[in-house]
Design a protein around this motif. Sequence first.
Motif, PDB file in Angstrom:
ATOM      1  N   MET A   1      21.023  13.878   3.929  1.00 41.60           N
ATOM      2  CA  MET A   1      22.118  14.546   4.599  1.00 41.60           C
ATOM      3  C   MET A   1      21.589  15.322   5.798  1.00 41.60           C
ATOM      4  N   ALA A   2      22.234  15.153   6.933  1.00 41.56           N
ATOM      5  CA  ALA A   2      21.816  15.841   8.160  1.00 41.56           C
ATOM      6  C   ALA A   2      22.628  17.109   8.333  1.00 41.56           C
ATOM      7  N   SER A   3      22.031  18.094   8.968  1.00 41.04           N
ATOM      8  CA  SER A   3      22.741  19.347   9.209  1.00 41.04           C
ATOM      9  C   SER A   3      22.696  19.731  10.680  1.00 41.04           C
ATOM     10  N   VAL A   4      22.579  18.752  11.565  1.00 40.33           N
ATOM     11  CA  VAL A   4      22.502  19.012  12.993  1.00 40.33           C
ATOM     12  C   VAL A   4      23.907  19.159  13.554  1.00 40.33           C
ATOM     13  N   SER A   5      24.128  20.216  14.323  1.00 36.81           N
ATOM     14  CA  SER A   5      25.419  20.428  14.954  1.00 36.81           C
ATOM     15  C   SER A   5      25.205  20.658  16.440  1.00 36.81           C
ATOM     16  N   HIS A   6      25.768  19.779  17.249  1.00 39.88           N
ATOM     17  CA  HIS A   6      25.610  19.892  18.690  1.00 39.88           C
ATOM     18  C   HIS A   6      26.701  20.741  19.328  1.00 39.88           C
ATOM     19  N   PHE A   7      27.841  20.865  18.676  1.00 37.39           N
ATOM     20  CA  PHE A   7      28.916  21.689  19.201  1.00 37.39           C
ATOM     21  C   PHE A   7      29.805  22.154  18.066  1.00 37.39           C
ATOM     22  N   ASN A   8      30.550  23.208  18.329  1.00 35.43           N
ATOM     23  CA  ASN A   8      31.449  23.782  17.329  1.00 35.43           C
ATOM     24  C   ASN A   8      32.780  23.044  17.396  1.00 35.43           C
ATOM     25  N   CYS A   9      33.232  22.522  16.264  1.00 36.64           N
ATOM     26  CA  CYS A   9      34.471  21.762  16.285  1.00 36.64           C
ATOM     27  C   CYS A   9      35.246  21.973  14.991  1.00 36.64           C
ATOM     28  N   ASP A  10      36.430  21.431  14.947  1.00 32.91           N
ATOM     29  CA  ASP A  10      37.285  21.446  13.772  1.00 32.91           C
ATOM     30  C   ASP A  10      36.568  20.705  12.634  1.00 32.91           C
ATOM     31  N   VAL A  11      36.812  21.123  11.381  1.00 32.87           N
ATOM     32  CA  VAL A  11      36.140  20.514  10.232  1.00 32.87           C
ATOM     33  C   VAL A  11      36.510  19.047  10.024  1.00 32.87           C
TER      34      VAL A  11
ATOM     35  N   HIS B   1      31.699   8.742  -2.810  1.00 37.29           N
ATOM     36  CA  HIS B   1      30.638   9.741  -2.723  1.00 37.29           C
ATOM     37  C   HIS B   1      31.164  11.172  -2.748  1.00 37.29           C
ATOM     38  N   GLY B   2      32.446  11.374  -2.458  1.00 38.75           N
ATOM     39  CA  GLY B   2      33.016  12.716  -2.467  1.00 38.75           C
ATOM     40  C   GLY B   2      32.599  13.559  -1.281  1.00 38.75           C
ATOM     41  N   GLY B   3      32.212  12.937  -0.201  1.00 40.33           N
ATOM     42  CA  GLY B   3      31.806  13.671   0.988  1.00 40.33           C
ATOM     43  C   GLY B   3      32.498  13.144   2.220  1.00 40.33           C
ATOM     44  N   LEU B   4      31.957  13.508   3.358  1.00 39.30           N
ATOM     45  CA  LEU B   4      32.486  13.035   4.627  1.00 39.30           C
ATOM     46  C   LEU B   4      31.366  12.308   5.359  1.00 39.30           C
ATOM     47  N   ALA B   5      31.707  11.216   6.050  1.00 41.81           N
ATOM     48  CA  ALA B   5      30.717  10.470   6.820  1.00 41.81           C
ATOM     49  C   ALA B   5      31.342  10.009   8.119  1.00 41.81           C
ATOM     50  N   CYS B   6      30.574  10.147   9.167  1.00 40.11           N
ATOM     51  CA  CYS B   6      31.011   9.709  10.494  1.00 40.11           C
ATOM     52  C   CYS B   6      30.729   8.222  10.638  1.00 40.11           C
TER      53      CYS B   6
ATOM     54  N   PHE C   1      26.574  10.454  10.545  1.00 37.46           N
ATOM     55  CA  PHE C   1      26.354  11.811  10.053  1.00 37.46           C
ATOM     56  C   PHE C   1      27.101  11.971   8.734  1.00 37.46           C
ATOM     57  N   GLU C   2      26.463  12.555   7.697  1.00 38.62           N
ATOM     58  CA  GLU C   2      27.102  12.768   6.400  1.00 38.62           C
ATOM     59  C   GLU C   2      26.994  14.231   6.017  1.00 38.62           C
ATOM     60  N   ILE C   3      28.004  14.703   5.305  1.00 35.46           N
ATOM     61  CA  ILE C   3      28.008  16.088   4.838  1.00 35.46           C
ATOM     62  C   ILE C   3      28.791  16.145   3.533  1.00 35.46           C
ATOM     63  N   ASP C   4      28.328  16.987   2.596  1.00 41.71           N
ATOM     64  CA  ASP C   4      29.035  17.160   1.326  1.00 41.71           C
ATOM     65  C   ASP C   4      30.369  17.853   1.565  1.00 41.71           C
ATOM     66  N   ILE C   5      31.357  17.473   0.810  1.00 42.02           N
ATOM     67  CA  ILE C   5      32.682  18.072   0.922  1.00 42.02           C
ATOM     68  C   ILE C   5      32.640  19.549   0.529  1.00 42.02           C
ATOM     69  N   GLU C   6      31.717  19.927  -0.345  1.00 44.35           N
ATOM     70  CA  GLU C   6      31.599  21.331  -0.773  1.00 44.35           C
ATOM     71  C   GLU C   6      31.208  22.239   0.393  1.00 44.35           C
ATOM     72  N   VAL C   7      30.358  21.741   1.272  1.00 46.88           N
ATOM     73  CA  VAL C   7      29.965  22.522   2.451  1.00 46.88           C
ATOM     74  C   VAL C   7      31.171  22.728   3.358  1.00 46.88           C
ATOM     75  N   MET C   8      31.992  21.712   3.474  1.00 49.24           N
ATOM     76  CA  MET C   8      33.169  21.798   4.336  1.00 49.24           C
ATOM     77  C   MET C   8      34.193  22.768   3.761  1.00 49.24           C
ATOM     78  N   GLU C   9      34.257  22.899   2.433  1.00 47.70           N
ATOM     79  CA  GLU C   9      35.217  23.822   1.818  1.00 47.70           C
ATOM     80  C   GLU C   9      34.882  25.270   2.120  1.00 47.70           C
ATOM     81  N   GLU C  10      33.608  25.568   2.401  1.00 44.54           N
ATOM     82  CA  GLU C  10      33.187  26.928   2.705  1.00 44.54           C
ATOM     83  C   GLU C  10      33.542  27.340   4.125  1.00 44.54           C
ATOM     84  N   LEU C  11      33.777  26.367   4.994  1.00 42.00           N
ATOM     85  CA  LEU C  11      34.089  26.670   6.382  1.00 42.00           C
ATOM     86  C   LEU C  11      35.505  27.216   6.510  1.00 42.00           C
ATOM     87  N   GLU C  12      35.674  28.154   7.405  1.00 45.06           N
ATOM     88  CA  GLU C  12      36.990  28.739   7.642  1.00 45.06           C
ATOM     89  C   GLU C  12      37.489  28.268   8.996  1.00 45.06           C
TER      90      GLU C  12
END
Length: 122
Positions: free
Chosen positions: A1-11, A27-32, A37-48
Motif C-alpha cells: 500500500m502506498a501513502s504518497v499524496s501529491h495534492f490535497n483532494c476529496d476522499v 479487498h474492502g479498500g480503494l484502488a485507482c 494507488f491503493e488505500i485501506d477503507i479504514e484510513v479513508m474513514e478517519e479523514l474528515e
Amino acid sequence: MASVSHFNCDVNFCPRCGAILPTLGIHGGLACVVCKFEIDIEVMEELEVKYTIEFNTKSDYIEEQQLKSAQSKTDGPLVERKCPKCGNDTMSYASLQLRSADEGQTIFYTCPKCQYKETENS
C-alpha cells in the motif's frame, strides 16, 4: 500500500493522480484504476471532509435577472464591445457565412440599449 499524496483532494479521488477511486468489494479498500494507488477503507474513514455551500445574495440575484432581461432583448449573446452611438459597453452579436466558404464570416452587432446595428467582416 502506498501513502504518497501529491495534492490535497476529496476522499473520493486519488491523492496521487486525481482519478475517481472505485470501491473494491473483495479487498474492502480503494484502488485507482489509473495509477494503481491503493488505500485501506479504514484510513479513508478517519479523514474528515468539509463542504462549504455559498448562497447568492439578493443583489446578485437582481443583477442576474437584469442581465437576463437585457439579453432577452438582444439578437444573441453579449460581448464586450462599445456601442459607437450611445457608448454602452456591451453589444449582442450574431455571425453568418454570407461570403464564399474560404472567406471569413460576417458578424452583426446590436446594441441592447439603443438598437444601433453594425457589421464586421472577419
